[in-house]
Design a protein around this motif. Structure first.
Motif, PDB file in Angstrom:
ATOM      1  N   ALA A  42       0.832  -1.211   0.000  1.00 64.40           N
ATOM      2  CA  ALA A  42       0.000   0.000   0.000  1.00 64.40           C
ATOM      3  C   ALA A  42       0.860   1.252   0.000  1.00 64.40           C
ATOM      4  O   ALA A  42       0.547   2.222  -0.700  1.00 64.40           O
ATOM      5  CB  ALA A  42      -0.936  -0.003   1.212  1.00 64.40           C
ATOM      6  N   VAL A  43       1.952   1.238   0.771  1.00 67.59           N
ATOM      7  CA  VAL A  43       2.863   2.387   0.803  1.00 67.59           C
ATOM      8  C   VAL A  43       3.484   2.592  -0.578  1.00 67.59           C
ATOM      9  O   VAL A  43       3.540   3.725  -1.081  1.00 67.59           O
ATOM     10  CB  VAL A  43       3.947   2.200   1.890  1.00 67.59           C
ATOM     11  CG1 VAL A  43       5.053   3.222   1.741  1.00 67.59           C
ATOM     12  CG2 VAL A  43       3.335   2.278   3.272  1.00 67.59           C
ATOM     13  N   LEU A  44       3.954   1.514  -1.198  1.00 69.14           N
ATOM     14  CA  LEU A  44       4.544   1.624  -2.535  1.00 69.14           C
ATOM     15  C   LEU A  44       3.517   2.145  -3.537  1.00 69.14           C
ATOM     16  O   LEU A  44       3.824   3.044  -4.327  1.00 69.14           O
ATOM     17  CB  LEU A  44       5.092   0.274  -2.999  1.00 69.14           C
ATOM     18  CG  LEU A  44       5.648   0.243  -4.422  1.00 69.14           C
ATOM     19  CD1 LEU A  44       6.836   1.189  -4.574  1.00 69.14           C
ATOM     20  CD2 LEU A  44       6.020  -1.174  -4.822  1.00 69.14           C
ATOM     21  N   ALA A  45       2.314   1.616  -3.503  1.00 70.73           N
ATOM     22  CA  ALA A  45       1.266   2.072  -4.429  1.00 70.73           C
ATOM     23  C   ALA A  45       0.981   3.558  -4.248  1.00 70.73           C
ATOM     24  O   ALA A  45       0.828   4.290  -5.232  1.00 70.73           O
ATOM     25  CB  ALA A  45      -0.009   1.249  -4.230  1.00 70.73           C
ATOM     26  N   ALA A  46       0.933   4.019  -3.004  1.00 74.01           N
ATOM     27  CA  ALA A  46       0.679   5.441  -2.745  1.00 74.01           C
ATOM     28  C   ALA A  46       1.818   6.300  -3.276  1.00 74.01           C
ATOM     29  O   ALA A  46       1.579   7.367  -3.858  1.00 74.01           O
ATOM     30  CB  ALA A  46       0.486   5.674  -1.245  1.00 74.01           C
ATOM     31  N   LYS A  47       3.049   5.846  -3.095  1.00 74.63           N
ATOM     32  CA  LYS A  47       4.198   6.606  -3.601  1.00 74.63           C
ATOM     33  C   LYS A  47       4.202   6.650  -5.126  1.00 74.63           C
ATOM     34  O   LYS A  47       4.471   7.696  -5.720  1.00 74.63           O
ATOM     35  CB  LYS A  47       5.503   6.000  -3.088  1.00 74.63           C
ATOM     36  CG  LYS A  47       5.732   6.254  -1.622  1.00 74.63           C
ATOM     37  CD  LYS A  47       7.019   5.610  -1.142  1.00 74.63           C
ATOM     38  CE  LYS A  47       7.228   5.870   0.339  1.00 74.63           C
ATOM     39  NZ  LYS A  47       8.476   5.265   0.831  1.00 74.63           N
TER      40      LYS A  47
ATOM     41  N   GLN B  42       3.771   9.971  -7.438  1.00 70.20           N
ATOM     42  CA  GLN B  42       4.747  10.293  -8.478  1.00 70.20           C
ATOM     43  C   GLN B  42       4.058  10.463  -9.834  1.00 70.20           C
ATOM     44  O   GLN B  42       4.364  11.387 -10.576  1.00 70.20           O
ATOM     45  CB  GLN B  42       5.822   9.203  -8.556  1.00 70.20           C
ATOM     46  CG  GLN B  42       6.911   9.486  -9.541  1.00 70.20           C
ATOM     47  CD  GLN B  42       7.791  10.668  -9.165  1.00 70.20           C
ATOM     48  OE1 GLN B  42       7.787  11.155  -8.052  1.00 70.20           O
ATOM     49  NE2 GLN B  42       8.553  11.139 -10.113  1.00 70.20           N
ATOM     50  N   ALA B  43       3.121   9.569 -10.140  1.00 68.87           N
ATOM     51  CA  ALA B  43       2.387   9.676 -11.404  1.00 68.87           C
ATOM     52  C   ALA B  43       1.579  10.967 -11.452  1.00 68.87           C
ATOM     53  O   ALA B  43       1.542  11.644 -12.489  1.00 68.87           O
ATOM     54  CB  ALA B  43       1.475   8.459 -11.582  1.00 68.87           C
ATOM     55  N   ASP B  44       0.939  11.324 -10.339  1.00 62.11           N
ATOM     56  CA  ASP B  44       0.180  12.585 -10.287  1.00 62.11           C
ATOM     57  C   ASP B  44       1.100  13.775 -10.512  1.00 62.11           C
ATOM     58  O   ASP B  44       0.747  14.713 -11.237  1.00 62.11           O
ATOM     59  CB  ASP B  44      -0.546  12.729  -8.952  1.00 62.11           C
ATOM     60  CG  ASP B  44      -1.743  11.807  -8.831  1.00 62.11           C
ATOM     61  OD1 ASP B  44      -2.189  11.249  -9.859  1.00 62.11           O
ATOM     62  OD2 ASP B  44      -2.224  11.631  -7.698  1.00 62.11           O
TER      63      ASP B  44
ATOM     64  N   ASP C 194       2.281  18.349 -12.842  1.00 63.99           N
ATOM     65  CA  ASP C 194       3.339  19.360 -12.699  1.00 63.99           C
ATOM     66  C   ASP C 194       4.358  19.303 -13.833  1.00 63.99           C
ATOM     67  O   ASP C 194       4.615  20.301 -14.494  1.00 63.99           O
ATOM     68  CB  ASP C 194       4.083  19.199 -11.359  1.00 63.99           C
ATOM     69  CG  ASP C 194       3.184  19.411 -10.162  1.00 63.99           C
ATOM     70  OD1 ASP C 194       2.181  20.139 -10.279  1.00 63.99           O
ATOM     71  OD2 ASP C 194       3.480  18.828  -9.095  1.00 63.99           O
ATOM     72  N   VAL C 195       4.932  18.135 -14.032  1.00 60.76           N
ATOM     73  CA  VAL C 195       6.038  18.019 -14.983  1.00 60.76           C
ATOM     74  C   VAL C 195       5.556  18.125 -16.426  1.00 60.76           C
ATOM     75  O   VAL C 195       6.155  18.833 -17.239  1.00 60.76           O
ATOM     76  CB  VAL C 195       6.817  16.707 -14.749  1.00 60.76           C
ATOM     77  CG1 VAL C 195       7.917  16.535 -15.789  1.00 60.76           C
ATOM     78  CG2 VAL C 195       7.405  16.688 -13.341  1.00 60.76           C
ATOM     79  N   ARG C 196       4.470  17.452 -16.774  1.00 61.67           N
ATOM     80  CA  ARG C 196       3.974  17.489 -18.164  1.00 61.67           C
ATOM     81  C   ARG C 196       3.636  18.907 -18.616  1.00 61.67           C
ATOM     82  O   ARG C 196       4.053  19.323 -19.707  1.00 61.67           O
ATOM     83  CB  ARG C 196       2.776  16.568 -18.322  1.00 61.67           C
ATOM     84  CG  ARG C 196       2.299  16.474 -19.763  1.00 61.67           C
ATOM     85  CD  ARG C 196       1.214  15.406 -19.916  1.00 61.67           C
ATOM     86  NE  ARG C 196       0.802  15.313 -21.299  1.00 61.67           N
ATOM     87  CZ  ARG C 196      -0.149  16.069 -21.850  1.00 61.67           C
ATOM     88  NH1 ARG C 196      -0.790  16.966 -21.123  1.00 61.67           N
ATOM     89  NH2 ARG C 196      -0.462  15.938 -23.124  1.00 61.67           N
ATOM     90  N   PRO C 197       2.892  19.701 -17.815  1.00 60.61           N
ATOM     91  CA  PRO C 197       2.632  21.082 -18.247  1.00 60.61           C
ATOM     92  C   PRO C 197       3.912  21.901 -18.423  1.00 60.61           C
ATOM     93  O   PRO C 197       3.999  22.725 -19.345  1.00 60.61           O
ATOM     94  CB  PRO C 197       1.765  21.654 -17.121  1.00 60.61           C
ATOM     95  CG  PRO C 197       1.109  20.478 -16.495  1.00 60.61           C
ATOM     96  CD  PRO C 197       2.124  19.376 -16.591  1.00 60.61           C
ATOM     97  N   GLN C 198       4.912  21.687 -17.560  1.00 62.03           N
ATOM     98  CA  GLN C 198       6.179  22.395 -17.711  1.00 62.03           C
ATOM     99  C   GLN C 198       6.876  21.984 -19.012  1.00 62.03           C
ATOM    100  O   GLN C 198       7.441  22.833 -19.714  1.00 62.03           O
ATOM    101  CB  GLN C 198       7.096  22.098 -16.527  1.00 62.03           C
ATOM    102  CG  GLN C 198       6.634  22.708 -15.232  1.00 62.03           C
ATOM    103  CD  GLN C 198       7.515  22.285 -14.064  1.00 62.03           C
ATOM    104  OE1 GLN C 198       8.668  21.923 -14.235  1.00 62.03           O
ATOM    105  NE2 GLN C 198       6.957  22.344 -12.873  1.00 62.03           N
ATOM    106  N   LEU C 199       6.818  20.684 -19.326  1.00 65.60           N
ATOM    107  CA  LEU C 199       7.417  20.203 -20.566  1.00 65.60           C
ATOM    108  C   LEU C 199       6.707  20.801 -21.782  1.00 65.60           C
ATOM    109  O   LEU C 199       7.363  21.258 -22.732  1.00 65.60           O
ATOM    110  CB  LEU C 199       7.362  18.679 -20.619  1.00 65.60           C
ATOM    111  CG  LEU C 199       7.877  18.012 -21.889  1.00 65.60           C
ATOM    112  CD1 LEU C 199       9.341  18.355 -22.144  1.00 65.60           C
ATOM    113  CD2 LEU C 199       7.677  16.507 -21.817  1.00 65.60           C
ATOM    114  N   LEU C 200       5.396  20.819 -21.751  1.00 62.76           N
ATOM    115  CA  LEU C 200       4.641  21.412 -22.863  1.00 62.76           C
ATOM    116  C   LEU C 200       4.978  22.891 -23.031  1.00 62.76           C
ATOM    117  O   LEU C 200       5.175  23.367 -24.159  1.00 62.76           O
ATOM    118  CB  LEU C 200       3.139  21.227 -22.645  1.00 62.76           C
ATOM    119  CG  LEU C 200       2.626  19.796 -22.803  1.00 62.76           C
ATOM    120  CD1 LEU C 200       1.193  19.703 -22.297  1.00 62.76           C
ATOM    121  CD2 LEU C 200       2.731  19.342 -24.243  1.00 62.76           C
TER     122      LEU C 200
END
Length: 71
Positions: A37-42, A46-48, A53-59
């Motif tokens: 559960a901890v790994l899934a949450a992490k 990260q995916a969120d 955050d990262v995808r809009p900056q890349l675009l």
């Protein structure tokens, strides 16, 4: 992958656990339900971050590059 070592000397590996391949032959081994559960949450966090955050900056960076380097 669901793992179990029913004949292990240590009682902990006798219980079912999960091992997760991260990349290639890099694994996170022997996760119990709470560890999984901890790994899934992490991973979800990260995916969120990548998506929100990262995808809009890349675009934006690519659009800026195109604007500055268009012929």
């Amino acid at each position: 992958m669901l793992d179990c070592d029913p004949y292990a000397e240590d009682p902990h590996p006798r219980m079912q656990v999960v091992s997760v391949a991260i990349v290639g032959d890099v694994w996170i081994n022997h996760l119990d339900p709470d560890g999984l559960a901890v790994l899934a949450a992490k991973l979800r966090a990260q995916a969120d971050r990548l998506d929100h955050d990262v995808r809009p900056q890349l675009l934006a960076a690519r659009a800026d590059w195109d604007a500055r380097h268009s012929v």
